[in-house]
Scaffold this active site. Structure first.
Site, mmCIF file in Angstrom:
data_model
loop_
_atom_site.group_PDB
_atom_site.id
_atom_site.type_symbol
_atom_site.label_atom_id
_atom_site.label_comp_id
_atom_site.label_asym_id
_atom_site.label_seq_id
_atom_site.Cartn_x
_atom_site.Cartn_y
_atom_site.Cartn_z
ATOM 1 N N LYS A 120 0.849 -1.198 0.000
ATOM 2 C CA LYS A 120 0.000 0.000 0.000
ATOM 3 C C LYS A 120 0.876 1.237 0.000
ATOM 4 C CE LYS A 120 -2.027 2.518 3.153
ATOM 5 N NZ LYS A 120 -2.039 3.840 2.463
ATOM 6 N N THR A 162 6.687 7.671 14.008
ATOM 7 C CA THR A 162 6.644 6.868 15.219
ATOM 8 C C THR A 162 5.208 6.676 15.693
ATOM 9 O OG1 THR A 162 8.865 7.537 15.908
ATOM 10 C CG2 THR A 162 7.370 6.786 17.641
ATOM 11 N N GLU A 201 10.409 1.008 10.484
ATOM 12 C CA GLU A 201 11.440 2.053 10.348
ATOM 13 C C GLU A 201 10.710 3.366 10.557
ATOM 14 O OE1 GLU A 201 12.925 5.056 8.792
ATOM 15 O OE2 GLU A 201 13.487 4.061 6.918
ATOM 16 N N CYS A 218 14.182 10.098 6.252
ATOM 17 C CA CYS A 218 14.144 9.682 7.658
ATOM 18 C C CYS A 218 15.523 9.761 8.296
ATOM 19 C CB CYS A 218 13.600 8.257 7.773
ATOM 20 S SG CYS A 218 11.879 8.099 7.270
ATOM 21 N N GLU A 252 11.366 16.635 14.723
ATOM 22 C CA GLU A 252 11.846 16.310 13.383
ATOM 23 C C GLU A 252 11.202 17.237 12.358
ATOM 24 O OE1 GLU A 252 12.495 12.369 10.580
ATOM 25 O OE2 GLU A 252 10.763 12.440 11.929
#
Length: 467
Positions: free
Chosen positions: A168, A221, A241, A275, A373
């Site tokens: 997906k 996360t 990940e 990332c 981030e």
């Protein structure tokens, strides 16, 4: 195939959802809106095909993956142009053409891996072997920043281990992944790989589906935590990940001019939308200003604009939500009195989600631009006095995907690297990955390994046979 051929092959006959170019706002194409019923059909077909696929010998499976790599290379330019238009990344630099090339390279690397049984015990009393068997159907959920490459990171080892795959893509970049799968399926056996272009409801069903043996996910996360909870009832295997906020530490013996361009690309690859990009830079006070000046010089030489312009190496942010996050975090830095070295003021009224390359100095380590981030083209540069201070700041967050140490002294750099809490630590580079080298996060950056033989093992069921 041309770009027009690819789009004709993957777009629905009627309806679908319009996908726009983040650089111009123009329509790229229409993506099918698959629902839960489509997912159920894909899982059933993939499950039915898995037994025959999993029974292939190493040489047969490898030959299919090599042919898949050939097919990508034969259609590389059309795939790269579609990727540039949908995701926004330029054709040149470490961007669209680079990503498509990496897809072929990753397939070839996985084709070459051979996972032999491990002999654990072999003596007069008996023999014990450790084998890895296919899991069954692997569900892969990909992101929008490297949609093709991360899809390959997921599906190549899954297929190599004898699993079938239902993938997906992100709702922001479905066309790239649909086109990639169309090219792959021109050489793969029927039903080995399916793509379901749906929204979150489809992903939610994937995660709890009893006939999906494992989920591979790359994303935030928070989303990873939801997957952990939703997969609990089926005790599904997971490789996650998740978010990172990678630190780089520049030691006082580093050469600012020598490392500046590598620092820049460590942070600004894919316009910062990576990332494992360098997202906060700690520089010793002795060379702080020199590093800042060297980075500004490099940043000013890197053109940003429409990805189809062969001169550009930086593009727009992929979507407005990410643009707003970057703008908010940079504003927080400006409000705190941090020093803007370059950038920080996006032009108003122009099309596209362009945020200028931004370097910010004299910023506090607790500032939101450092602690959160940013996932975009803004790098905070923090001054430190002692190595202990730098390591403490680097380790202070609850994520640990990657990190880097920059020094002219390899032994000194290795000593610092060993103290950093991250799944990967690079020395005098940042974010470089290799299909032979395991990759995975520490702390809340996820768990499970990808890449290499160790990554293959995470896509198999261990089975011990003793006799």
């Amino acid at each position: 195939m041309t770009l027009e051929d690819l789009l004709a092959a993957i777009q629905p006959g009627k309806g679908g959802r319009e996908i726009t170019d983040p650089a111009t706002g123009e329509t790229v194409g229409r993506a099918p809106e698959h629902g839960v019923a489509d997912l159920e059909l894909a899982v059933a077909a993939a499950r039915a095909a898995q037994s025959a696929w999993g029974a292939l010998a190493h040489q047969e499976c490898s030959a299919y993956l090599d042919r898949a790599a050939d097919a990508i290379e034969a259609n590389a330019e059309a795939l790269a142009v579609l990727l540039s238009r949908e995701q926004g990344k330029p054709l040149n630099g470490p961007n669209a053409r680079f990503e498509v090339g990496a897809c072929a390279a990753w397939l070839r690397a996985n084709a070459a891996f051979e996972l032999e049984p491990e002999i654990l015990v072999d003596h007069e009393g008996g023999r014990t072997e450790l084998h890895y068997r296919p899991l069954g159907v692997v569900g892969a959920i990909g992101p929008w920043n490297w949609p093709m490459m991360i899809s390959i990171w997921q599906l190549a080892p899954a297929l190599r281990m004898g699993n079938t795959v239902v993938l997906k893509p992100s709702a922001n970049t479905p066309l790239s992944v649909l086109a990639l799968a169309h090219v792959l399926n021109s050489v793969l056996p029927a039903d080995v790989l399916h793509v379901v272009s749906g929204r979150r409801d489809v992903g939610a069903v994937m995660v709890s589906h009893p006939d999906i043996a494992k989920i591979m996910f790359t994303g935030s996360t928070a989303a990873g935590q939801d997957i952990i909870r939703s997969s609990a009832d089926t005790v599904k295997r997971l490789t996650l990940e998740l978010g990172g906020n990678d630190a780089g530490i520049v030691l006082p013996d580093a050469d600012p001019k020598k490392i500046a361009e590598d620092l820049f690309w460590g942070a600004f690859i894919n316009t910062g939308q990576t990332c494992a990009a360098l997202k906060r830079l700690y520089v010793h006070e002795d060379i702080y200003e020199e590093v800042c000046e060297a980075l500004v010089e490099v940043a000013k030489a890197m053109p940003m604009g429409n990805g189809l312009d062969e001169n550009n190496v930086l593009g727009p942010l992929q979507n407005k939500s990410q643009f707003d996050i970057v703008a908010k975090l940079v504003q927080a830095a400006k409000d705190s009195g941090a020093r803007i070295l370059v950038g920080g003021n996006p032009e108003e009224g122009q099309p596209g989600y362009f945020y200028p390359t931004t370097l910010i100095a004299d910023i506090d380590n607790e500032n939101p631009l450092v602690a959160e981030e940013q996932f975009g083209p803004a790098l905070p540069i923090i001054k430190y006095s002692t190595i202990d201070e730098a390591v403490a700041m680097a380790n202070a967050l609850d994520v640990g995907l990657g990190a880097s140490v920059w020094s002219s002294n390899l032994d000194a750099a290795r000593q610092v690297a060993a103290r950093i809490q991250a799944g990967s630590v690079w020395i005098n580079k940042h974010g470089t990955v290799d299909p032979r080298v395991p990759f995975g996060g520490a702390k809340k950056s996820g768990y499970g390994l990808e890449f290499g033989i160790e990554g293959l093992k995470h896509l198999g069921q261990p089975q011990v046979i003793s006799y």
